[in-house]
Design a protein around this motif. Structure first.
Motif, PDB file in Angstrom:
ATOM      1  N   ASP A  49      25.984 -17.503  48.447  1.00  0.00           N
ATOM      2  CA  ASP A  49      26.556 -16.312  47.799  1.00  0.00           C
ATOM      3  C   ASP A  49      28.014 -16.105  48.216  1.00  0.00           C
ATOM      4  N   LEU A  50      28.326 -16.390  49.469  1.00  0.00           N
ATOM      5  CA  LEU A  50      29.706 -16.264  49.925  1.00  0.00           C
ATOM      6  C   LEU A  50      30.589 -17.315  49.245  1.00  0.00           C
ATOM      7  N   LYS A  51      30.101 -18.540  49.169  1.00  0.00           N
ATOM      8  CA  LYS A  51      30.884 -19.589  48.499  1.00  0.00           C
ATOM      9  C   LYS A  51      31.121 -19.231  47.033  1.00  0.00           C
ATOM     10  N   GLY A  52      30.117 -18.666  46.388  1.00  0.00           N
ATOM     11  CA  GLY A  52      30.262 -18.229  45.000  1.00  0.00           C
ATOM     12  C   GLY A  52      31.314 -17.138  44.856  1.00  0.00           C
ATOM     13  N   GLU A  53      31.315 -16.211  45.803  1.00  0.00           N
ATOM     14  CA  GLU A  53      32.301 -15.120  45.778  1.00  0.00           C
ATOM     15  C   GLU A  53      33.712 -15.674  45.971  1.00  0.00           C
ATOM     16  N   LEU A  54      33.874 -16.649  46.880  1.00  0.00           N
ATOM     17  CA  LEU A  54      35.190 -17.266  47.087  1.00  0.00           C
ATOM     18  C   LEU A  54      35.655 -17.970  45.810  1.00  0.00           C
ATOM     19  N   LEU A  55      34.748 -18.688  45.152  1.00  0.00           N
ATOM     20  CA  LEU A  55      35.090 -19.358  43.890  1.00  0.00           C
ATOM     21  C   LEU A  55      35.539 -18.347  42.838  1.00  0.00           C
ATOM     22  N   LYS A  56      34.813 -17.234  42.732  1.00  0.00           N
ATOM     23  CA  LYS A  56      35.155 -16.183  41.762  1.00  0.00           C
ATOM     24  C   LYS A  56      36.564 -15.667  42.001  1.00  0.00           C
ATOM     25  N   ARG A  57      36.989 -15.663  43.253  1.00  0.00           N
ATOM     26  CA  ARG A  57      38.315 -15.146  43.603  1.00  0.00           C
ATOM     27  C   ARG A  57      39.381 -16.243  43.560  1.00  0.00           C
ATOM     28  N   GLY A  58      39.023 -17.439  43.086  1.00  0.00           N
ATOM     29  CA  GLY A  58      40.017 -18.491  42.880  1.00  0.00           C
ATOM     30  C   GLY A  58      40.232 -19.441  44.041  1.00  0.00           C
ATOM     31  N   TYR A  59      39.450 -19.304  45.105  1.00  0.00           N
ATOM     32  CA  TYR A  59      39.588 -20.227  46.232  1.00  0.00           C
ATOM     33  C   TYR A  59      38.931 -21.556  45.867  1.00  0.00           C
ATOM     34  N   THR A  60      39.511 -22.646  46.371  1.00  0.00           N
ATOM     35  CA  THR A  60      39.033 -23.983  46.010  1.00  0.00           C
ATOM     36  C   THR A  60      38.461 -24.757  47.190  1.00  0.00           C
ATOM     37  N   HIS A  61      38.897 -24.418  48.407  1.00  0.00           N
ATOM     38  CA  HIS A  61      38.507 -25.171  49.603  1.00  0.00           C
ATOM     39  C   HIS A  61      38.101 -24.215  50.720  1.00  0.00           C
ATOM     40  N   LEU A  62      37.109 -24.646  51.501  1.00  0.00           N
ATOM     41  CA  LEU A  62      36.639 -23.902  52.662  1.00  0.00           C
ATOM     42  C   LEU A  62      36.620 -24.871  53.837  1.00  0.00           C
ATOM     43  N   LEU A  63      37.369 -24.542  54.888  1.00  0.00           N
ATOM     44  CA  LEU A  63      37.410 -25.369  56.092  1.00  0.00           C
ATOM     45  C   LEU A  63      36.918 -24.515  57.252  1.00  0.00           C
ATOM     46  N   ILE A  64      35.869 -24.976  57.929  1.00  0.00           N
ATOM     47  CA  ILE A  64      35.231 -24.211  58.986  1.00  0.00           C
ATOM     48  C   ILE A  64      35.434 -24.896  60.331  1.00  0.00           C
ATOM     49  N   GLN A  65      36.041 -24.178  61.270  1.00  0.00           N
ATOM     50  CA  GLN A  65      36.150 -24.650  62.652  1.00  0.00           C
ATOM     51  C   GLN A  65      34.993 -23.997  63.385  1.00  0.00           C
ATOM     52  N   MET A  66      33.994 -24.800  63.787  1.00  0.00           N
ATOM     53  CA  MET A  66      32.715 -24.276  64.265  1.00  0.00           C
ATOM     54  C   MET A  66      32.580 -24.190  65.781  1.00  0.00           C
ATOM     55  N   GLY A  67      33.587 -24.627  66.533  1.00  0.00           N
ATOM     56  CA  GLY A  67      33.559 -24.468  67.983  1.00  0.00           C
ATOM     57  C   GLY A  67      32.358 -25.122  68.645  1.00  0.00           C
ATOM     58  N   ARG A  68      31.751 -24.393  69.586  1.00  0.00           N
ATOM     59  CA  ARG A  68      30.615 -24.910  70.360  1.00  0.00           C
ATOM     60  C   ARG A  68      29.270 -24.711  69.673  1.00  0.00           C
ATOM     61  N   GLY A  69      29.298 -24.212  68.461  1.00  0.00           N
ATOM     62  CA  GLY A  69      28.057 -23.880  67.761  1.00  0.00           C
ATOM     63  C   GLY A  69      27.185 -25.078  67.462  1.00  0.00           C
ATOM     64  N   SER A  70      25.924 -24.785  67.163  1.00  0.00           N
ATOM     65  CA  SER A  70      24.969 -25.853  66.831  1.00  0.00           C
ATOM     66  C   SER A  70      24.636 -25.874  65.342  1.00  0.00           C
ATOM     67  N   TYR A  71      24.964 -24.813  64.608  1.00  0.00           N
ATOM     68  CA  TYR A  71      24.700 -24.785  63.168  1.00  0.00           C
ATOM     69  C   TYR A  71      25.727 -25.661  62.465  1.00  0.00           C
ATOM     70  N   ILE A  72      25.245 -26.606  61.660  1.00  0.00           N
ATOM     71  CA  ILE A  72      26.125 -27.538  60.942  1.00  0.00           C
ATOM     72  C   ILE A  72      26.230 -27.104  59.477  1.00  0.00           C
ATOM     73  N   PRO A  73      27.438 -26.744  59.028  1.00  0.00           N
ATOM     74  CA  PRO A  73      27.609 -26.349  57.622  1.00  0.00           C
ATOM     75  C   PRO A  73      27.394 -27.533  56.678  1.00  0.00           C
ATOM     76  N   THR A  74      27.193 -27.222  55.417  1.00  0.00           N
ATOM     77  CA  THR A  74      26.996 -28.240  54.387  1.00  0.00           C
ATOM     78  C   THR A  74      28.341 -28.670  53.823  1.00  0.00           C
ATOM     79  N   LYS A  75      28.648 -29.968  53.944  1.00  0.00           N
ATOM     80  CA  LYS A  75      29.897 -30.482  53.370  1.00  0.00           C
ATOM     81  C   LYS A  75      29.742 -30.618  51.858  1.00  0.00           C
ATOM     82  N   SER A  76      30.869 -30.479  51.162  1.00  0.00           N
ATOM     83  CA  SER A  76      30.875 -30.636  49.718  1.00  0.00           C
ATOM     84  C   SER A  76      32.240 -31.156  49.298  1.00  0.00           C
ATOM     85  N   ALA A  77      32.241 -32.085  48.349  1.00  0.00           N
ATOM     86  CA  ALA A  77      33.502 -32.646  47.861  1.00  0.00           C
ATOM     87  C   ALA A  77      34.167 -31.746  46.825  1.00  0.00           C
ATOM     88  N   GLY A  78      33.446 -30.740  46.351  1.00  0.00           N
ATOM     89  CA  GLY A  78      34.028 -29.805  45.400  1.00  0.00           C
ATOM     90  C   GLY A  78      34.020 -30.287  43.962  1.00  0.00           C
TER      91      GLY A  78
END
Length: 178
Positions: free
Chosen positions: A34-63
């Protein structure tokens, strides 16, 4: 700019940073559909996440097919280049990240980590939000914050002059005035 079929689409990057901490709740919120959809609606094209020491791995996408391009990394010797290239920054509430982003004049959403004990960082984020320099959110309402934000309403942050305080401290410590 990127080629997309016949049209040329401007790259609009959202940079998410958690600093050196573990803040999986923010990374998970940034990775939500839902957040990615909201960013797209607002015209954003790329999301880059600096995840630090976390263990949750985001889903990569080529767009492809009009979706948001998503990438992530753990640490970088400097995030300054990422901040400079961002159209929007979503950050943890560390003062270094906040002020570095504000000095660059980038729109900023600060996400408070409620799992931290004695969270003085939330006081800083909430005060700067009250002064309209940034938006303040929690992981659970980040998508709503993005959906309702008006970046034109943000006011530029102008750092104060610390010279008078430094002179007063120097005088108190017995150092000569310059």
């Amino acid at each position: 700019m990127e080629e997309t079929g016949d049209a040329v689409k401007e790259k609009k990057l959202v940079f998410v940073t958690v600093g050196t901490t573990c803040f999986d709740a923010l990374v998970r919120a940034a990775d939500a559909q839902d957040l990615k959809g909201e960013l797209l609606k607002r015209g954003y094209t790329h999301l880059l996440i600096q995840m630090g020491r976390g263990s949750y791995i985001p889903t990569k996408s080529a767009g492809e097919d009009g979706s948001l391009a998503v990438d992530y990394f753990t640490f970088s010797s400097s995030i300054a280049d990422h901040l400079r290239s961002a159209s929007l920054v979503i950050s943890h509430a560390g003062s270094g990240s906040i002020f570095e982003t504000l000095r660059l004049g980038k729109p900023l959403i600060v996400v408070v980590n409620e799992d931290l004990m004695d969270n003085h960082q939330s006081e800083l984020a909430e005060e700067l939000a009250e002064r309209k320099h940034l938006y303040c959110a929690r992981p659970q309402n980040l998508c709503h914050t993005i959906a309702s934000m008006n970046l034109e309403s943000l006011l530029p942050y102008c750092p104060g002059d610390a010279t008078p305080i430094a002179k007063l401290i120097n005088r108190f410590l017995g150092f000569p005035d310059d």
